[in-house]
Design an enzyme around this catalytic site. Sequence first.
Site, PDB file in Angstrom:
ATOM      1  CG  HIS A 105      -4.549  -4.631  -3.635  1.00 48.41           C
ATOM      2  ND1 HIS A 105      -4.486  -5.475  -4.451  1.00 48.41           N
ATOM      3  CD2 HIS A 105      -3.407  -3.797  -3.113  1.00 48.41           C
ATOM      4  CE1 HIS A 105      -3.081  -5.832  -4.653  1.00 48.41           C
ATOM      5  NE2 HIS A 105      -2.407  -4.754  -4.008  1.00 48.41           N
ATOM      6  CG  HIS A 179      -0.446  -7.029   0.091  1.00 49.58           C
ATOM      7  ND1 HIS A 179       0.579  -6.479   0.199  1.00 49.58           N
ATOM      8  CD2 HIS A 179      -0.697  -6.950  -1.314  1.00 49.58           C
ATOM      9  CE1 HIS A 179       0.770  -5.495  -0.801  1.00 49.58           C
ATOM     10  NE2 HIS A 179       0.026  -5.755  -1.774  1.00 49.58           N
ATOM     11  CD  GLU A 313       0.806  -8.589  -3.920  1.00 50.36           C
ATOM     12  OE1 GLU A 313      -0.186  -8.210  -4.472  1.00 50.36           O
ATOM     13  OE2 GLU A 313       1.848  -7.862  -4.105  1.00 50.36           O
TER      14      GLU A 313
HETATM   15  C1  FUC Z   1       1.132  -4.316  -4.358  1.00 48.12           C
HETATM   16  C2  FUC Z   1       1.299  -3.593  -5.836  1.00 48.12           C
HETATM   17  C3  FUC Z   1       0.848  -2.332  -5.716  1.00 48.12           C
HETATM   18  C4  FUC Z   1       0.632  -1.429  -4.422  1.00 48.12           C
HETATM   19  C5  FUC Z   1       0.470  -2.201  -3.336  1.00 48.12           C
HETATM   20  C6  FUC Z   1       0.462  -1.883  -2.207  1.00 48.12           C
HETATM   21  O1  FUC Z   1       0.388  -5.425  -4.863  1.00 48.12           O
HETATM   22  O2  FUC Z   1       0.855  -4.385  -7.073  1.00 48.12           O
HETATM   23  O3  FUC Z   1       1.658  -1.611  -6.523  1.00 48.12           O
HETATM   24  O4  FUC Z   1       1.791  -0.495  -4.332  1.00 48.12           O
HETATM   25  O5  FUC Z   1       0.401  -3.620  -3.473  1.00 48.12           O
END
Ligand code: FUC
Length: 349
Positions: A105, A179, A313
């Site tokens: 990320h 997210h 996502e």
């Molecule tokens: C998501 C996942 C991960 C992670 C995170 C906070 O996108 O793919 O495994 O734990 O975000």
Amino acid sequence: MKLVQEQRTEINGHPIIAFTLANDHGMEITCLNYGCIITSILVPDKNGKYENVVLAFDDFSSYLTNRPYLGAVIGRVAGRIKNSCFELNGKTYRLYANENGNHLHGGKKGFHHIIWQAAGFSKKEEVGVCFSHRSVDGEEGYPGNVDVQVTYTLNNENELIISYQAISDEDTPFTLTNHTYFNLSGNVKKDILQHELKMKSDRFLPLDHEFIPTGEIKDVTGTPFDLRQGKKLREVIESTDPQIRLVGQGYDHPFILNTHHDEEIVLFDRESGRTLVVETDEVGVVVYTGNQIPHGEKMNGLQSRKYLGICLETQALPDAVHHPHFPSCILQAGQLYSSTTKYTFRVSY
Ligand code: FUC
């Protein structure tokens, strides 16, 4: 249409501003110039009651670490890059390794930890905020200066439109997402196990033990990844399928979307009647059922725990830099990166 701005706090003299966008029906979205983080979305249930449908920390200071990446824009590259390195145009690039030697990320100070430039706008039929940021050459190990713009727009159709644009002066891997964790029960009255998810997706990507795609592209038929007729999340979470077990009982998996801007992702909570339709031009979506939400953080007036929210996502396929048969995530120098995801809130009975 209404736009309200208020200062929440400051970081080293930089004001942290909360923007609240409201449409003519009373739907409201609040977001911050820090990480473009969405902290609240108020939408009606089947009785017309407006409640919040996203996870958010109780205190701003929790966003400074934000281990679950609540509500934020993720970049330069959403998802994991194996071994934190990649080759591009004959050169090897080493990225900041922030998870088991892999890059996750965006790295150490991803886009979720940036104070973005922000400008609100309000028109007759829409209200929004335009965020911008320059990610400099070498940041987190990536090549090129990239000028990024993220725009959140709310309209009177109860649609939130997130549009991403970027331009780089060198070739670089690049794919953004948002997210936000959704929970349609309203003010997180329940976890997401009763939610139903339906998706137009025939294929998904199995993961290795570090949650990185193995490279296999698998048909969903006969697996818990077949969401074409819809499934209750409880059924998925209780599955004994090895891929569901691997990620801590749930999804943390990329799905390849069959169609775009065609009601391809639908999340439904029967009790409240709230429905979220997600439509995108992205290749795929990583569905994450909150299996790793850290325990004991203060969010939505509760102690955080597993399954409090679900992330949808929309993005390029994770670790595409290592899989030539995945669609490329390389943004070419001078080319415009442009991507849109629309979140429509409705009620169904
Ligand atoms: C998501 C996942 C991960 C992670 C995170 C906070 O996108 O793919 O495994 O734990 O975000």
